[in-house]
Write a protein that holds these residues in place. Sequence first.
Motif, short mmCIF file in Angstrom:
data_model
loop_
_atom_site.label_atom_id
_atom_site.label_comp_id
_atom_site.label_asym_id
_atom_site.label_seq_id
_atom_site.Cartn_x
_atom_site.Cartn_y
_atom_site.Cartn_z
N TYR A 132 -25.88 59.09 63.61
CA TYR A 132 -26.85 58.14 64.18
C TYR A 132 -27.09 58.44 65.65
N GLN A 162 -29.25 56.27 67.01
CA GLN A 162 -29.42 54.86 67.37
C GLN A 162 -29.32 54.00 66.13
N THR A 163 -28.79 52.80 66.31
CA THR A 163 -28.89 51.72 65.32
C THR A 163 -29.49 50.52 66.05
N SER A 179 -28.26 47.75 66.71
CA SER A 179 -27.27 47.14 67.60
C SER A 179 -26.89 48.03 68.78
N SER A 180 -27.18 49.34 68.66
CA SER A 180 -26.82 50.25 69.75
C SER A 180 -28.02 50.69 70.57
N LYS A 231 -35.51 51.49 58.46
CA LYS A 231 -35.02 50.14 58.66
C LYS A 231 -34.47 49.63 57.33
N GLN A 269 -32.85 50.72 52.19
CA GLN A 269 -33.47 51.52 53.25
C GLN A 269 -34.95 51.73 52.97
N GLU A 310 -35.90 48.41 66.85
CA GLU A 310 -35.13 47.78 65.78
C GLU A 310 -34.82 48.75 64.63
N PHE A 366 -33.10 52.29 62.69
CA PHE A 366 -32.02 53.27 62.59
C PHE A 366 -32.65 54.65 62.79
N GLU A 375 -31.53 58.62 62.53
CA GLU A 375 -30.44 59.44 62.01
C GLU A 375 -30.87 60.90 61.95
#
Length: 228
Positions: free
Chosen positions: A38, A40-41, A43-44, A61, A68, A92, A94, A96
């Motif tokens: 990842y 980014q997620t 939350s991160s 997302k 997914q 907002e 994900f 990857e």
Amino acid sequence: MDKIAYLSQFNLLQCLSLEDLREMDQMTSITTIQKNKYIQTPSSFAEGLYFIKKGKVRIYKLNTDGKQFTLDILNEGNVFGELSGISFGTREMFIETLEECDICLMDKSRFETFLIDHPRFMMNLLQMMSERIVNMNHLAYSLALGKLRIRILHVLIKLADQFGTGSSEGFVQIDLSVSHQEIANMVGATREAVSSILQDFVKEELIQTKYKTISIHREKLIRELNRD
């Protein structure tokens, strides 16, 4: 690693002089990220503008059931992230890696100053953002209103336009390892339903398949879209 040589290969940066590239080099860090990691997620999330030097990333997302939904796959030369006043809509999401990637991150405050001093570069950036939004809206419209067969046709054409390599007897190979499940994630359907329709496409000679690779006959797929 020669970051100036890396930066000069981004389509977005071709309007910059060598001096400008040297200036941008001073505010750029390059990180190599392994496959299936990842960036980014939700939350991160952290503000930043990222350039993909090498590799491919998937932006997706999750719905309320945890399923997914792939919004886009980006390859070399693409940009994602958010800064003040600049947004690619990834806050907002994900993000990857699909393979090993070299990712360039711009320093926020210095990059904002750089934009003000380089209006042509800023216009190119805005054009890229506009094209991304138009393409995403078009795909969202197709996915929302079309039957599953039509949705898969749209996604295959989009992937071929992004990752197509060469042509043999009218077929363009998608240079991306893509499973039936990953296509299902892009069209909001089950893997079984997607597999059934892809098998129909093979019989109709619209596509050719090998292990996790697909070649499409773009002309025939376009005709199918226009017919339906």
